[in-house]
Enzyme design. Structure first.
Site, PDB file in Angstrom:
ATOM      1  N   LYS A 124      27.713  11.991  17.354  1.00 18.05           N
ATOM      2  CA  LYS A 124      26.862  11.899  18.722  1.00 18.05           C
ATOM      3  C   LYS A 124      27.637  12.504  19.682  1.00 18.05           C
ATOM      4  O   LYS A 124      27.346  13.256  20.789  1.00 18.05           O
ATOM      5  CB  LYS A 124      26.467  10.579  19.218  1.00 18.05           C
ATOM      6  N   GLY A 150      10.118 -16.576   5.003  1.00 19.97           N
ATOM      7  CA  GLY A 150      10.026 -16.521   6.395  1.00 19.97           C
ATOM      8  C   GLY A 150       9.928 -18.231   7.021  1.00 19.97           C
ATOM      9  O   GLY A 150      10.514 -18.615   7.878  1.00 19.97           O
ATOM     10  N   ASP A 151       9.249 -18.769   6.220  1.00 21.48           N
ATOM     11  CA  ASP A 151       9.150 -20.336   6.333  1.00 21.48           C
ATOM     12  C   ASP A 151       9.008 -20.936   5.310  1.00 21.48           C
ATOM     13  O   ASP A 151       9.233 -20.409   4.179  1.00 21.48           O
ATOM     14  CB  ASP A 151       8.179 -20.603   7.572  1.00 21.48           C
TER      15      ASP A 151
HETATM   16  N1  DCP Z   1      -2.190 -16.688   5.550  1.00 16.68           N
HETATM   17  C1  DCP Z   1      -3.470 -16.188   5.663  1.00 16.68           C
HETATM   18  N2  DCP Z   1      -3.464 -15.559   6.869  1.00 16.68           N
HETATM   19  C2  DCP Z   1      -2.678 -15.441   7.861  1.00 16.68           C
HETATM   20  C3  DCP Z   1      -1.686 -16.517   7.935  1.00 16.68           C
HETATM   21  C4  DCP Z   1      -1.545 -17.126   6.529  1.00 16.68           C
HETATM   22  O1  DCP Z   1      -4.310 -16.056   4.840  1.00 16.68           O
HETATM   23  N3  DCP Z   1      -3.084 -15.056   8.936  1.00 16.68           N
HETATM   24  C5  DCP Z   1      -2.183 -17.704   4.304  1.00 16.68           C
HETATM   25  C6  DCP Z   1      -1.328 -16.727   3.455  1.00 16.68           C
HETATM   26  C7  DCP Z   1       0.121 -17.179   3.445  1.00 16.68           C
HETATM   27  C8  DCP Z   1       0.093 -18.277   3.776  1.00 16.68           C
HETATM   28  O2  DCP Z   1      -1.191 -18.830   4.667  1.00 16.68           O
HETATM   29  O3  DCP Z   1       0.747 -16.762   2.262  1.00 16.68           O
HETATM   30  C9  DCP Z   1       1.255 -18.999   4.437  1.00 16.68           C
HETATM   31  O4  DCP Z   1       1.588 -18.179   5.580  1.00 16.68           O
HETATM   32  P1  DCP Z   1       3.033 -17.691   6.145  1.00 16.68           P
HETATM   33  O5  DCP Z   1       2.824 -17.190   7.274  1.00 16.68           O
HETATM   34  O6  DCP Z   1       3.920 -18.695   6.026  1.00 16.68           O
HETATM   35  O7  DCP Z   1       3.227 -16.504   5.104  1.00 16.68           O
HETATM   36  P2  DCP Z   1       4.049 -16.296   3.651  1.00 16.68           P
HETATM   37  O8  DCP Z   1       4.408 -17.742   3.215  1.00 16.68           O
HETATM   38  O9  DCP Z   1       3.189 -15.452   2.711  1.00 16.68           O
HETATM   39  O10 DCP Z   1       5.492 -15.488   4.085  1.00 16.68           O
HETATM   40  P3  DCP Z   1       6.532 -15.899   4.933  1.00 16.68           P
HETATM   41  O11 DCP Z   1       7.683 -15.573   3.793  1.00 16.68           O
HETATM   42  O12 DCP Z   1       6.744 -14.803   5.770  1.00 16.68           O
HETATM   43  O13 DCP Z   1       6.405 -17.324   5.306  1.00 16.68           O
HETATM   44 MG    MG Z   2       5.645 -18.817   4.534  1.00 14.94          MG
HETATM   45 MN    MN Z   3       4.042 -20.806   7.119  1.00 14.45          MN
END
Ligand code: DCP
Ligand code: MG
Ligand code: MN
Length: 348
Positions: free
Chosen positions: A72, A188-189
């Site tokens: 840069k 993520g959680d």
């Molecule tokens: N869920 C859904 N629609 C949404 C949010 C969540 O159907 N708008 C359902 C599907 C997800 C579950 O709830 O798998 C858990 O939600 P999370 O936000 O905790 O998502 P994940 O566990 O899938 O991913 P992460 O690793 O980000 O927590």
């Molecule tokens: Mg989750």
């Molecule tokens: Mn969740």
């Protein structure tokens, strides 16, 4: 003071420094601490040079100047500007928006509003924006809550909660759903499904959850309760934060309490199938399953599969329909005519 200013003005690299400083400011605005520091160090080095640095190789030899910044520097000297900076100047609003959207409890509308109010950094939000208690937690623990949880830690968190649960009610069953159940190496959680044999309503599980939450708070494991827009009106969902205590082999090196997001979903045994599908996800898989159900005149939600749903224009539901299957995950797939998919196959 004036002397230092003169020294900079007379610095043979003052134009380069000026442009690099704009880059540093940009990265600071979007909270990219790592790049901000990188640019600042490079600037310090350039300020110490007695000669004009014009070519990449020459710059690369200097302390704290890596390959990217060296390139840069040459670009600035030859073109008097920096392409990357011109892009960046078009996107500071986008950058801020992305940062705000990652605050727990902040949706699109709120994030846009802050941007239009002129806020650009987390510092702006912390000191000037009006925050509800959940968003306050989201801001205060922004970095922790945006760090993925390694699978091993999800397991350790799960074990901790299960031990506490067993002390309260040996019959209670806790299943970790979400991305963990889909086999992800990080999450993520942590998402818990809480159930008990022969239960038919959320109300039957509520006293157990209340007691579990109190116990885990007393342990110092649960660190915050969060209100969520999405939290079920029926009291079936609980959102909060937790911290894994120092645990041998997991986080005992340079222990620092890291805040994690934790969710509980209360599920009566009669609705376990629907809940398992819903809480295992992912969200896109869920959407496609629900769409398929609605095309077949049925309805799938987190409680089960319903039939004889009457829909008006635009698929708007006119009647609730009759429950066909709630208890058994596999049967719901069967009735929908979908080949069984293991949780790790449900990423879309
Ligand atoms: N869920 C859904 N629609 C949404 C949010 C969540 O159907 N708008 C359902 C599907 C997800 C579950 O709830 O798998 C858990 O939600 P999370 O936000 O905790 O998502 P994940 O566990 O899938 O991913 P992460 O690793 O980000 O927590
Ligand atoms: Mg989750
Ligand atoms: Mn969740």
């Amino acid at each position: 003071q004036a002397g230092a200013q003169d020294a900079f003005q007379n610095n043979p690299n003052s134009r380069t420094i000026e442009v690099l400083q704009s880059m540093a400011n940009y990265y600071d605005r979007v909270n990219d601490h790592w790049r901000t520091t990188g640019y600042r160090k490079a600037i310090t080095t350039l300020k110490r040079q007695a000669t004009r640095i014009t070519i990449e190789e020459e710059a690369f030899q200097l302390p704290h100047i890596g390959r990217r910044i060296a390139q840069k520097i040459e670009e600035i000297v030859t073109t008097n500007k920096l392409q990357r900076l011109e892009y960046a100047q078009d996107e500071p609003m986008d950058g801020a928006l992305q940062v705000f959207l990652r605050i727990y409890g902040v949706g699109n509308k709120q994030a846009q509003q802050w941007v239009s109010q002129g806020y650009r950094t987390l510092e702006d939000i912390k000191s000037k924006a009006k925050l509800n208690p959940s968003q306050r937690v989201g801001v205060e623990h922004y970095d922790d809550l945006n760090t993925r949880i390694p699978r091993r830690e999800v397991e350790a968190l799960g074990a901790f909660v299960r031990r506490a649960a067993a002390r309260i009610d040996a019959q209670a069953e806790l299943i970790i759903g979400g991305s963990y159940r889909r086999g992800s190496t990080s999450s993520g959680d942590i998402d818990f499904i809480v159930t008990k044999l022969d239960t038919e309503s959320v109300a039957q599980l509520r006293p157990f959850l209340d007691e579990l939450v109190r116990a885990l708070e007393k342990d110092g494991f649960l660190t915050a309760r969060l209100a969520s827009f999405h939290a079920g009106g029926d009291g079936s969902k609980w959102h909060g934060c937790c911290v894994l205590p120092k645990t041998k082999g997991i986080n005992d090196r340079d222990y620092r309490p890291v805040w994690r997001r934790i969710d509980f979903l209360l599920v009566p045994a009669s609705e376990m199938g629907g809940a398992l599908i819903y809480f295992t996800g992912n969200d896109i898989f869920n959407r496609s399953m629900r769409l398929l159900a609605s095309k077949k005149g049925m309805r799938l939600n987190q409680r089960g599969l319903y039939k004889d749903v009457i829909r008006g224009p635009g698929r708007v539901r006119v009647t609730e329909g009759e429950l066909v299957e709630g208890r058994d995950e596999r049967k719901i797939f069967d009735i929908l005519g979908v080949k069984w998919r293991e949780p790790h196959e449900r990423w879309c």
